[in-house]
Scaffold this motif. Structure first.
Motif, PDB file in Angstrom:
ATOM      1  N   SER A 103       6.055  10.412  -4.618  1.00 61.28           N
ATOM      2  CA  SER A 103       5.760  10.875  -3.263  1.00 61.28           C
ATOM      3  C   SER A 103       4.247  10.862  -3.064  1.00 61.28           C
ATOM      4  O   SER A 103       3.511  11.478  -3.837  1.00 61.28           O
ATOM      5  N   ALA A 104       3.797  10.125  -2.052  1.00 60.57           N
ATOM      6  CA  ALA A 104       2.363  10.064  -1.747  1.00 60.57           C
ATOM      7  C   ALA A 104       2.199   9.689  -0.286  1.00 60.57           C
ATOM      8  O   ALA A 104       3.077   9.063   0.317  1.00 60.57           O
ATOM      9  N   SER A 105       1.067  10.074   0.280  1.00 62.18           N
ATOM     10  CA  SER A 105       0.784   9.822   1.690  1.00 62.18           C
ATOM     11  C   SER A 105      -0.422   8.901   1.832  1.00 62.18           C
ATOM     12  O   SER A 105      -1.190   8.703   0.885  1.00 62.18           O
ATOM     13  N   VAL A 106      -0.589   8.357   3.031  1.00 66.04           N
ATOM     14  CA  VAL A 106      -1.737   7.499   3.312  1.00 66.04           C
ATOM     15  C   VAL A 106      -3.032   8.249   2.995  1.00 66.04           C
ATOM     16  O   VAL A 106      -3.203   9.414   3.367  1.00 66.04           O
ATOM     17  N   GLY A 107      -3.916   7.595   2.267  1.00 64.31           N
ATOM     18  CA  GLY A 107      -5.182   8.195   1.880  1.00 64.31           C
ATOM     19  C   GLY A 107      -5.191   8.733   0.459  1.00 64.31           C
ATOM     20  O   GLY A 107      -6.255   8.989  -0.100  1.00 64.31           O
ATOM     21  N   GLN A 138      -6.803   0.294 -13.991  1.00 64.63           N
ATOM     22  CA  GLN A 138      -5.995   0.125 -12.791  1.00 64.63           C
ATOM     23  C   GLN A 138      -5.730   1.476 -12.134  1.00 64.63           C
ATOM     24  O   GLN A 138      -5.451   2.461 -12.823  1.00 64.63           O
ATOM     25  N   THR A 139      -5.828   1.490 -10.819  1.00 61.43           N
ATOM     26  CA  THR A 139      -5.542   2.681 -10.027  1.00 61.43           C
ATOM     27  C   THR A 139      -4.601   2.287  -8.893  1.00 61.43           C
ATOM     28  O   THR A 139      -4.423   1.105  -8.584  1.00 61.43           O
ATOM     29  N   TRP A 140      -3.976   3.300  -8.273  1.00 57.49           N
ATOM     30  CA  TRP A 140      -3.101   3.063  -7.136  1.00 57.49           C
ATOM     31  C   TRP A 140      -3.650   3.772  -5.910  1.00 57.49           C
ATOM     32  O   TRP A 140      -4.429   4.719  -6.019  1.00 57.49           O
ATOM     33  N   SER A 141      -3.230   3.329  -4.737  1.00 52.46           N
ATOM     34  CA  SER A 141      -3.555   4.039  -3.502  1.00 52.46           C
ATOM     35  C   SER A 141      -2.502   3.706  -2.447  1.00 52.46           C
ATOM     36  O   SER A 141      -1.765   2.722  -2.568  1.00 52.46           O
ATOM     37  N   VAL A 142      -2.442   4.536  -1.424  1.00 52.43           N
ATOM     38  CA  VAL A 142      -1.616   4.269  -0.239  1.00 52.43           C
ATOM     39  C   VAL A 142      -2.563   4.107   0.935  1.00 52.43           C
ATOM     40  O   VAL A 142      -3.327   5.025   1.259  1.00 52.43           O
ATOM     41  N   ASN A 143      -2.534   2.933   1.567  1.00 54.11           N
ATOM     42  CA  ASN A 143      -3.495   2.604   2.615  1.00 54.11           C
ATOM     43  C   ASN A 143      -2.798   2.262   3.921  1.00 54.11           C
ATOM     44  O   ASN A 143      -1.667   1.760   3.918  1.00 54.11           O
ATOM     45  N   SER A 144      -3.496   2.497   5.014  1.00 53.26           N
ATOM     46  CA  SER A 144      -3.060   2.016   6.322  1.00 53.26           C
ATOM     47  C   SER A 144      -3.823   0.734   6.614  1.00 53.26           C
ATOM     48  O   SER A 144      -5.064   0.729   6.640  1.00 53.26           O
ATOM     49  N   GLY A 148       0.108  -0.842   9.491  1.00 56.27           N
ATOM     50  CA  GLY A 148       1.190  -0.730   8.532  1.00 56.27           C
ATOM     51  C   GLY A 148       0.787   0.123   7.344  1.00 56.27           C
ATOM     52  O   GLY A 148      -0.400   0.370   7.098  1.00 56.27           O
ATOM     53  N   THR A 149       1.779   0.571   6.581  1.00 56.35           N
ATOM     54  CA  THR A 149       1.525   1.377   5.391  1.00 56.35           C
ATOM     55  C   THR A 149       1.723   0.492   4.162  1.00 56.35           C
ATOM     56  O   THR A 149       2.745  -0.186   4.038  1.00 56.35           O
ATOM     57  N   TYR A 150       0.738   0.524   3.276  1.00 52.27           N
ATOM     58  CA  TYR A 150       0.743  -0.357   2.107  1.00 52.27           C
ATOM     59  C   TYR A 150       0.520   0.446   0.828  1.00 52.27           C
ATOM     60  O   TYR A 150      -0.306   1.367   0.793  1.00 52.27           O
ATOM     61  N   ALA A 151       1.269   0.076  -0.205  1.00 57.02           N
ATOM     62  CA  ALA A 151       1.021   0.576  -1.554  1.00 57.02           C
ATOM     63  C   ALA A 151       0.139  -0.447  -2.269  1.00 57.02           C
ATOM     64  O   ALA A 151       0.454  -1.642  -2.260  1.00 57.02           O
ATOM     65  N   CYS A 152      -0.942   0.019  -2.855  1.00 59.31           N
ATOM     66  CA  CYS A 152      -1.934  -0.882  -3.431  1.00 59.31           C
ATOM     67  C   CYS A 152      -2.163  -0.583  -4.908  1.00 59.31           C
ATOM     68  O   CYS A 152      -2.138   0.579  -5.329  1.00 59.31           O
ATOM     69  N   LEU A 153      -2.392  -1.643  -5.656  1.00 61.19           N
ATOM     70  CA  LEU A 153      -2.779  -1.541  -7.057  1.00 61.19           C
ATOM     71  C   LEU A 153      -4.134  -2.219  -7.201  1.00 61.19           C
ATOM     72  O   LEU A 153      -4.293  -3.388  -6.821  1.00 61.19           O
ATOM     73  N   HIS A 154      -5.107  -1.491  -7.732  1.00 61.77           N
ATOM     74  CA  HIS A 154      -6.475  -1.973  -7.855  1.00 61.77           C
ATOM     75  C   HIS A 154      -6.816  -2.161  -9.332  1.00 61.77           C
ATOM     76  O   HIS A 154      -6.617  -1.245 -10.144  1.00 61.77           O
ATOM     77  N   THR A 155      -7.320  -3.350  -9.679  1.00 60.91           N
ATOM     78  CA  THR A 155      -7.623  -3.675 -11.064  1.00 60.91           C
ATOM     79  C   THR A 155      -9.095  -4.028 -11.202  1.00 60.91           C
ATOM     80  O   THR A 155      -9.620  -4.845 -10.439  1.00 60.91           O
ATOM     81  N   SER A 156      -9.752  -3.421 -12.181  1.00 61.71           N
ATOM     82  CA  SER A 156     -11.145  -3.744 -12.503  1.00 61.71           C
ATOM     83  C   SER A 156     -11.204  -4.198 -13.954  1.00 61.71           C
ATOM     84  O   SER A 156     -10.766  -3.486 -14.858  1.00 61.71           O
ATOM     85  N   ARG A 157     -11.721  -5.418 -14.184  1.00 61.99           N
ATOM     86  CA  ARG A 157     -11.899  -5.946 -15.538  1.00 61.99           C
ATOM     87  C   ARG A 157     -13.386  -6.017 -15.841  1.00 61.99           C
ATOM     88  O   ARG A 157     -14.168  -6.583 -15.085  1.00 61.99           O
ATOM     89  N   VAL A 158     -13.772  -5.432 -16.959  1.00 58.48           N
ATOM     90  CA  VAL A 158     -15.170  -5.423 -17.365  1.00 58.48           C
ATOM     91  C   VAL A 158     -15.274  -6.029 -18.758  1.00 58.48           C
ATOM     92  O   VAL A 158     -14.717  -5.490 -19.720  1.00 58.48           O
TER      93      VAL A 158
END
Length: 198
Positions: A103-107, A138-144, A148-158
């Motif tokens: 369960s998560a909301s936008v933002g 990797q992190t997740w977020s819920v974005n507008s 539309g509402t989107y579930a996002c996965l963010h990846t950073s490689r160093v």
């Protein structure tokens, strides 16, 4: 929104997305994003579900200008990521992970996976340590996005350089059912950002 369910549908079901976009330097590009579930496998006494995620970039003439495949391994029946093999010959072994929320909301956003990268490996059984080639977070977020509402996965490689990728998929209800929208943002080691969507 059930982020865990949305992500599970994204990686457990076959998808092919045709995307268009451009770089921050004004170059027009198109891309094909293909997701296919592979065979289950086992390693070190545990069972894993494997998914293949392939991105192919083309310029305005249709010539391929970049491509790559990532094959994440999830603990069987979950979206708990344990390992990722990539087509550039590196792999990432999870050192710490957090379950995606139901369960998560936008933002809202949060951590997902922290991993150590190694060179020259394709499975958990042939990881060449103990010297690492970098880290992956990797992190997740819920974005507008565009209403539309989107579930996002963010990846950073160093490693010697830093690259980032954000993969966002449209979610149409609280249960995590997917719509047809996808947005991908890539930033390469030279600082060029490519934004693609359908």
């Amino acid at each position: 929104m059930n982020v865990a369910a949305a992500f599970e549908r994204f990686v457990r079901q076959p998808h092919t997305y045709a995307l268009t976009g451009s770089t921050n330097t004004g170059v027009a590009v198109t891309a094909t994003l293909t997701i296919a579930q592979g065979l289950s496998t086992s390693s070190r006494g545990r069972a894993y579900d494997v998914t293949s995620v392939t991105m192919q970039l083309r310029n305005s003439s249709g010539a391929v200008v970049g491509s790559g495949t990532a094959s994440p391994w999830f603990l069987a029946g979950t979206v708990d990521q344990a390992f990722v093999a990539t087509s550039d010959g590196t792999c990432a072994v999870t050192s710490s992970g957090t379950k995606l929320p139901t369960s998560a909301s936008v933002g809202q956003n949060g951590p997902y996976v922290t991993a150590t990268e190694y060179a020259g490996c394709s499975t958990l059984d042939n990881v060449r340590g103990p010297i690492s080639s970098g880290t992956r977070t990797q992190t997740w977020s819920v974005n507008s996005i565009e209403g539309g509402t989107y579930a996002c996965l963010h990846t950073s490689r160093v490693d010697f350089f830093t690259t980032t990728e954000s993969d966002c998929v449209q979610v149409v209800d609280a249960r995590g059912n997917l719509g047809g929208g996808v947005r991908v943002t890539l930033k390469d080691a030279n600082g060029v950002t490519t934004t693609l969507s359908n």
